[in-house]
Scaffold this motif. Structure first.
Motif, PDB file in Angstrom:
ATOM      1  N   HIS A  59       0.867  -1.189   0.000  1.00  0.00           N
ATOM      2  CA  HIS A  59       0.000   0.000   0.000  1.00  0.00           C
ATOM      3  C   HIS A  59       0.896   1.228   0.000  1.00  0.00           C
ATOM      4  N   GLN A  60       0.351   2.335  -0.344  1.00  0.00           N
ATOM      5  CA  GLN A  60       1.138   3.566  -0.368  1.00  0.00           C
ATOM      6  C   GLN A  60       1.402   4.045   1.060  1.00  0.00           C
ATOM      7  N   ALA A  61       2.506   4.778   1.209  1.00  0.00           N
ATOM      8  CA  ALA A  61       2.866   5.290   2.533  1.00  0.00           C
ATOM      9  C   ALA A  61       3.223   6.759   2.405  1.00  0.00           C
ATOM     10  N   ALA A  62       2.762   7.537   3.391  1.00  0.00           N
ATOM     11  CA  ALA A  62       3.040   8.968   3.384  1.00  0.00           C
ATOM     12  C   ALA A  62       4.038   9.364   4.460  1.00  0.00           C
ATOM     13  N   ASP A  63       4.327   8.453   5.385  1.00  0.00           N
ATOM     14  CA  ASP A  63       5.232   8.785   6.486  1.00  0.00           C
ATOM     15  C   ASP A  63       5.902   7.525   7.002  1.00  0.00           C
ATOM     16  N   MET A  64       6.742   7.681   8.023  1.00  0.00           N
ATOM     17  CA  MET A  64       7.492   6.555   8.552  1.00  0.00           C
ATOM     18  C   MET A  64       6.568   5.500   9.156  1.00  0.00           C
ATOM     19  N   ALA A  73       7.197  -7.286   4.748  1.00  0.00           N
ATOM     20  CA  ALA A  73       6.444  -7.615   3.533  1.00  0.00           C
ATOM     21  C   ALA A  73       7.300  -7.361   2.288  1.00  0.00           C
ATOM     22  N   ARG A  74       6.912  -7.985   1.201  1.00  0.00           N
ATOM     23  CA  ARG A  74       7.566  -7.721  -0.083  1.00  0.00           C
ATOM     24  C   ARG A  74       7.091  -6.373  -0.617  1.00  0.00           C
ATOM     25  N   THR A  85      12.691   4.221 -12.153  1.00  0.00           N
ATOM     26  CA  THR A  85      13.057   2.803 -12.155  1.00  0.00           C
ATOM     27  C   THR A  85      12.295   2.045 -11.087  1.00  0.00           C
ATOM     28  N   ALA A  86      11.760   0.869 -11.457  1.00  0.00           N
ATOM     29  CA  ALA A  86      11.039   0.026 -10.509  1.00  0.00           C
ATOM     30  C   ALA A  86      12.025  -0.692  -9.594  1.00  0.00           C
ATOM     31  N   LEU A  87      11.626  -0.863  -8.334  1.00  0.00           N
ATOM     32  CA  LEU A  87      12.475  -1.506  -7.329  1.00  0.00           C
ATOM     33  C   LEU A  87      11.660  -2.528  -6.537  1.00  0.00           C
ATOM     34  N   LYS A  88      12.368  -3.501  -6.008  1.00  0.00           N
ATOM     35  CA  LYS A  88      11.804  -4.437  -5.039  1.00  0.00           C
ATOM     36  C   LYS A  88      12.525  -4.220  -3.723  1.00  0.00           C
ATOM     37  N   GLY A  89      11.886  -4.562  -2.620  1.00  0.00           N
ATOM     38  CA  GLY A  89      12.572  -4.354  -1.357  1.00  0.00           C
ATOM     39  C   GLY A  89      11.897  -5.029  -0.179  1.00  0.00           C
ATOM     40  N   VAL A  90      12.581  -4.953   0.949  1.00  0.00           N
ATOM     41  CA  VAL A  90      12.040  -5.416   2.217  1.00  0.00           C
ATOM     42  C   VAL A  90      12.527  -4.451   3.296  1.00  0.00           C
TER      43      VAL A  90
END
Length: 258
Positions: A59-64, A73-74, A85-90
């Protein structure tokens, strides 16, 4: 011990060159060398992570707080600045409210390598991306070699076909080429006229002046005939001193004779 401890920061840089260490407010404390390379010479320490990176999933995030809600989560992210550029992360939460985000390029790695000038040294030694890049490079090299080979084969085929349908001495079409064109025209029912020519006293030229002189005569005749016909017409040398002129679209005797 926290990630800010002096001993852990260099370890993160070596093991996870695309990491970002965030403080409790979501500002960058440290950026891995490859992550920093995405932003050129722009200083990153103290910059708000979400001003650089957009979180798209889960989901989108606006803050910490929004980032920490995605811990473990992925993540699917992208750079806010072009080329986005698209990124993946954890993201893993740290004591004190901070976090460590480890990122990778996923399927966008080829574009990233091109856009940011990345090399093998920009990836962790255990990252399989390096092997994938080698495979892509090898595939590209193989495809380029195949393309060049196909071009050479195509050129050789065209040259062979050209030679098969050409009279070597005069450069005109030969009997084989004439037969091929006539067959095509008759199947398509196109109008055409044929003129059959031979040279008077040609044998005497060969007998008295030699075959080199005869060859020169044939070449000169071919040159003059080509100068007199239209671009779409065809001239073929079908025998020693015999020529056939194929005139497309002409059926009236008078224009042909003229």
């Amino acid at each position: 011990m926290t990630v800010q401890d002096v001993g852990l920061l260099p370890l993160l840089a070596g093991l996870c060159p695309m990491h970002a260490v965030l403080d409790a407010q979501g500002h960058l404390v440290q950026a891995g060398p490859t992550f920093a390379k995405l932003f050129g010479a722009h200083p990153l320490r103290g910059v708000r992570f979400l001003d650089l990176i957009e979180l798209r999933r889960p989901h989108q995030a606006a803050d910490m707080a929004g980032l920490l809600a995605c811990a473990g989560a992925r993540l699917r992210l992208r750079l806010r600045a072009a080329p986005q550029t698209a990124l993946k992360g954890v993201l893993l939460a740290m004591p004190g409210g901070g976090a460590v985000v480890n990122l990778s390029f996923g399927i966008s790695v080829v574009e990233a390598v091109r856009d940011f000038g990345l090399t093998g040294a920009d990836f962790a030694a255990t990252d399989l991306t390096t092997e994938m890049l080698y495979l892509i490079e090898a595939k590209s090299a193989a495809m380029e070699a195949s393309r060049k080979l196909n071009l050479r084969l195509q050129g050789a085929r065209i040259a062979a076909e050209e030679q098969a349908f050409s009279d070597v001495l005069t450069g005109l079409r030969n009997r084989r080429a004439l037969d091929h064109v006539l067959d095509r025209l008759m199947q398509s029912e196109q109008d055409f006229a044929l003129l059959h020519l031979d040279l008077d006293f040609f044998k005497q030229v060969n007998d008295t002046l030699g075959h080199a002189a005869g060859d020169h005569v044939l070449q000169e005749v071919a040159r003059r005939l080509q100068a007199e016909v239209r671009a779409d017409d065809l001239i073929a040398r079908v025998g020693g001193d015999e020529f056939v002129i194929l005139l497309l679209g002409m059926t009236e005797a008078a224009p042909v004779a003229a």
